[in-house]
Motif scaffolding. Structure first.
Motif, PDB file in Angstrom:
ATOM      1  N   ILE A  80      11.304 -40.175 110.264  1.00 13.33           N
ATOM      2  CA  ILE A  80      12.933 -39.771 110.135  1.00 13.33           C
ATOM      3  C   ILE A  80      13.196 -38.634 109.027  1.00 13.33           C
ATOM      4  O   ILE A  80      14.062 -37.999 109.238  1.00 13.33           O
ATOM      5  CB  ILE A  80      13.566 -41.204 109.993  1.00 13.33           C
ATOM      6  CG1 ILE A  80      13.516 -42.113 111.116  1.00 13.33           C
ATOM      7  CG2 ILE A  80      15.079 -41.014 109.530  1.00 13.33           C
ATOM      8  CD1 ILE A  80      13.776 -43.459 110.866  1.00 13.33           C
ATOM      9  N   THR A  81      12.313 -38.858 107.857  1.00  9.87           N
ATOM     10  CA  THR A  81      12.522 -37.946 106.602  1.00  9.87           C
ATOM     11  C   THR A  81      12.181 -36.682 107.280  1.00  9.87           C
ATOM     12  O   THR A  81      13.116 -35.704 106.690  1.00  9.87           O
ATOM     13  CB  THR A  81      11.805 -38.382 105.689  1.00  9.87           C
ATOM     14  OG1 THR A  81      11.884 -39.571 105.268  1.00  9.87           O
ATOM     15  CG2 THR A  81      11.741 -37.384 104.408  1.00  9.87           C
ATOM     16  N   ALA A  82      11.440 -36.541 108.168  1.00  8.23           N
ATOM     17  CA  ALA A  82      11.040 -35.146 108.660  1.00  8.23           C
ATOM     18  C   ALA A  82      11.770 -34.438 109.578  1.00  8.23           C
ATOM     19  O   ALA A  82      12.353 -33.333 109.540  1.00  8.23           O
ATOM     20  CB  ALA A  82       9.338 -35.108 109.375  1.00  8.23           C
ATOM     21  N   LEU A  83      12.521 -35.254 110.259  1.00  7.89           N
ATOM     22  CA  LEU A  83      13.341 -34.764 111.328  1.00  7.89           C
ATOM     23  C   LEU A  83      14.765 -34.827 111.346  1.00  7.89           C
ATOM     24  O   LEU A  83      15.614 -33.985 111.836  1.00  7.89           O
ATOM     25  CB  LEU A  83      13.025 -35.556 112.839  1.00  7.89           C
ATOM     26  CG  LEU A  83      11.784 -35.354 113.448  1.00  7.89           C
ATOM     27  CD1 LEU A  83      11.768 -36.038 114.822  1.00  7.89           C
ATOM     28  CD2 LEU A  83      11.669 -33.903 113.621  1.00  7.89           C
ATOM     29  N   VAL A  84      15.317 -36.003 110.331  1.00  8.68           N
ATOM     30  CA  VAL A  84      16.883 -35.850 110.045  1.00  8.68           C
ATOM     31  C   VAL A  84      17.218 -35.130 108.825  1.00  8.68           C
ATOM     32  O   VAL A  84      16.626 -35.363 107.786  1.00  8.68           O
ATOM     33  CB  VAL A  84      17.073 -37.414 110.129  1.00  8.68           C
ATOM     34  CG1 VAL A  84      18.732 -37.541 109.730  1.00  8.68           C
ATOM     35  CG2 VAL A  84      16.838 -38.088 111.234  1.00  8.68           C
TER      36      VAL A  84
END
Length: 135
Positions: A80-84
């Motif tokens: 999630i940290t990478a994509l959001v």
């Protein structure tokens, strides 16, 4: 991602195992997120599908209840940290790398703190072996 509470666990073997699982989960989630970014997620429907798929996969690991549940927790957080970002898919790779590096630094600090605590516990809090009364 809850790493700071792991240092409070009294079972040092559990801390070691969970530490490895946290690192493995972060690596898997980060690589999955970075691989997803290679897909050029400009289309909102494709972006949401990839995001939902990754969250679903890591949630399955998290809720499985087995030894891999910690891997799912950390992997999902890194994914999630990478994509959001604030407005959708990340436009640049460097902010993503900086956020992922922050997760890895946090896990490394947790492992170091637990190793220091374990060493201190063995050195000062473990009772010395009793002297041999026959000798």
């Amino acid at each position: 991602m809850g790493a700071s509470l792991a240092v409070l666990d009294r079972d040092f073997g559990t801390i070691s195992v969970r530490g490895r699982q946290r690192v493995l989960g972060c690596i898997l989630g980060a690589f999955a997120g970075l691989a997803a970014l290679l897909l050029q997620l400009d289309n909102l429907l494709v972006y949401l599908t990839v995001l939902a798929g990754g969250i679903f996969y890591f949630s399955r690991l998290h809720t499985s209840g087995g030894p891999q549940s910690c891997i799912g927790t950390q992997g999902g957080g890194a994914f999630i940290t990478a994509l959001v970002t604030a407005g959708g898919p990340p436009a640049e790779l460097m902010p993503v790398m900086e956020r992922l590096a922050g997760i890895f630094v946090g896990d490394a600090l947790m492992l170091i703190a637990s190793l220091v605590r374990s060493a201190l516990h063995r050195r000062w809090l473990t009772p010395a072996p009793a002297a041999d009364p026959a000798g």
